[in-house]
Scaffold this active site. Structure first.
Site, PDB file in Angstrom:
ATOM      1  N   GLU A   1      -8.711  -5.870  34.211  1.00 43.04           N
ATOM      2  CA  GLU A   1     -10.167  -7.155  34.239  1.00 43.04           C
ATOM      3  C   GLU A   1     -10.446  -5.804  35.117  1.00 43.04           C
ATOM      4  OE1 GLU A   1      -8.905 -10.920  35.150  1.00 43.04           O
ATOM      5  OE2 GLU A   1      -9.245 -10.097  36.808  1.00 43.04           O
TER       6      GLU A   1
ATOM      7  N   GLU B   1     -11.925  -9.229  42.744  1.00 39.75           N
ATOM      8  CA  GLU B   1     -12.416 -10.490  44.602  1.00 39.75           C
ATOM      9  C   GLU B   1     -12.191 -10.192  45.783  1.00 39.75           C
ATOM     10  OE1 GLU B   1     -13.030 -13.918  42.022  1.00 39.75           O
ATOM     11  OE2 GLU B   1     -14.328 -12.905  40.692  1.00 39.75           O
TER      12      GLU B   1
HETATM   13  C1  PEP Z   1     -10.972 -13.337  36.249  1.00 44.64           C
HETATM   14  O1  PEP Z   1     -11.580 -13.584  37.424  1.00 44.64           O
HETATM   15  O2  PEP Z   1      -9.827 -13.055  36.623  1.00 44.64           O
HETATM   16  C2  PEP Z   1     -11.669 -13.743  35.312  1.00 44.64           C
HETATM   17  C3  PEP Z   1     -11.530 -12.776  33.816  1.00 44.64           C
HETATM   18  O3  PEP Z   1     -13.456 -14.051  35.242  1.00 44.64           O
HETATM   19  P1  PEP Z   1     -14.237 -14.496  33.896  1.00 44.64           P
HETATM   20  O4  PEP Z   1     -13.454 -14.740  32.747  1.00 44.64           O
HETATM   21  O5  PEP Z   1     -14.979 -15.948  34.708  1.00 44.64           O
HETATM   22  O6  PEP Z   1     -14.625 -13.287  33.745  1.00 44.64           O
END
Ligand code: PEP
Length: 256
Positions: A169, A99
């Site tokens: 991620e 983000e």
């Molecule tokens: C994050 O923003 O680091 C994340 C993993 O979000 P979510 O678990 O909501 O996908």
């Protein structure tokens, strides 16, 4: 027996007032505050660090922040330094979250400056890497992850690397409910481990924790956490409610 203790970190993002954050922290402490078989970190917004830190006192749960500026002090309106976070007893800091890369145009070079500054202040960076859907579909996943990992770690020494946590991620899995398959996740985690072996040697690479993040929930966590190179989770949505966060910690304890 793994060399790496599992780590479950909650990223609360821009959610909760200070009072609400302290209540959530108290609920987590009541349920798992003495846990030592899993490392637990909660990362509330800056405005709640003090209150959450107080709620965590006497527990084994550690405090983390969601970002920081690389400079020690100065004319950087709206920013927070590593020393400021340390003064509130933060031990970890999330860096390079997708983000921040997307909405705030953070580059690998800037994230690297933060990583080095965090380590200098004895804050453990949770360095986030991951590909977008377009990058995955064009076959560029490993190339993107390699660039983000190598550039993010530029200048991190052999003495420092075991204080770094890497979070894989996939951007397309964050907050979308779409979780990477265990095979997709393990493939990238093993690849990141191989990059660490090249940079730091086998023994140190085996000590670095690589978390998975992206719609991790109690239902999908056990399978993900059972993978050889998945050493825990960075949790967004499911960290905002004590029950699901505690269930994830329990899954991590079982996965060992
Ligand atoms: C994050 O923003 O680091 C994340 C993993 O979000 P979510 O678990 O909501 O996908």
């Amino acid at each position: 027996m793994s060399l790496r203790k599992k780590l479950i970190a909650g990223n609360w993002k821009m959610n909760k007032t200070s009072a609400d954050a302290a209540s959530l922290a108290e609920e987590i402490v009541a349920a798992v505050g003495k846990t030592t078989d899993v490392d637990i970190v909660v990362c509330p917004p800056f405005t709640s660090l003090d209150a959450v830190g107080k709620a965590l006192e006497g527990s084994s749960i550690k405090l983390g922040a969601q970002n920081m500026h690389p400079e020690a002090s100065g004319a950087y309106t709206g920013e927070i330094s590593a020393a400021m976070l340390r003064s509130l007893f933060a031990g970890y800091v999330i860096l390079g979250h997708s983000e921040r890369r997307t909405y705030f145009k953070e580059t690998d070079a800037f994230i690297n400056q933060k990583t080095l500054a965090a380590l200098k202040s004895e804050l453990k960076p949770i360095l986030c890497v991951g590909e977008t859907l377009a990058e995955r579909e064009s076959g560029d996943t490993l190339k993107v992850v390699q660039t983000q990992t190598e550039q993010g770690l530029e200048g991190v020494s052999k003495e420092q690397i075991t204080s770094v946590v890497i979070a894989y991620e996939p951007v397309w899995a964050i907050g979308t409910g779409k979780v990477a398959t265990t095979e997709q996740a393990q493939e990238v985690h093993a690849f990141i481990r191989s990059l660490l072996v090249k940079l730091y040697g086998e023994a140190l690479a085996q000590k670095v924790r690589i978390l998975y993040g992206g719609s991790m929930k109690p239902a999908n966590a056990p399978e993900l956490l059972a993978q050889k190179d998945i050493d825990g989770g960075l949790i967004g949505g499911a960290a905002l409610e004590a029950r699901s966060f505690v269930d994830l910690i329990k899954s991590a304890a079982v996965a060992g």
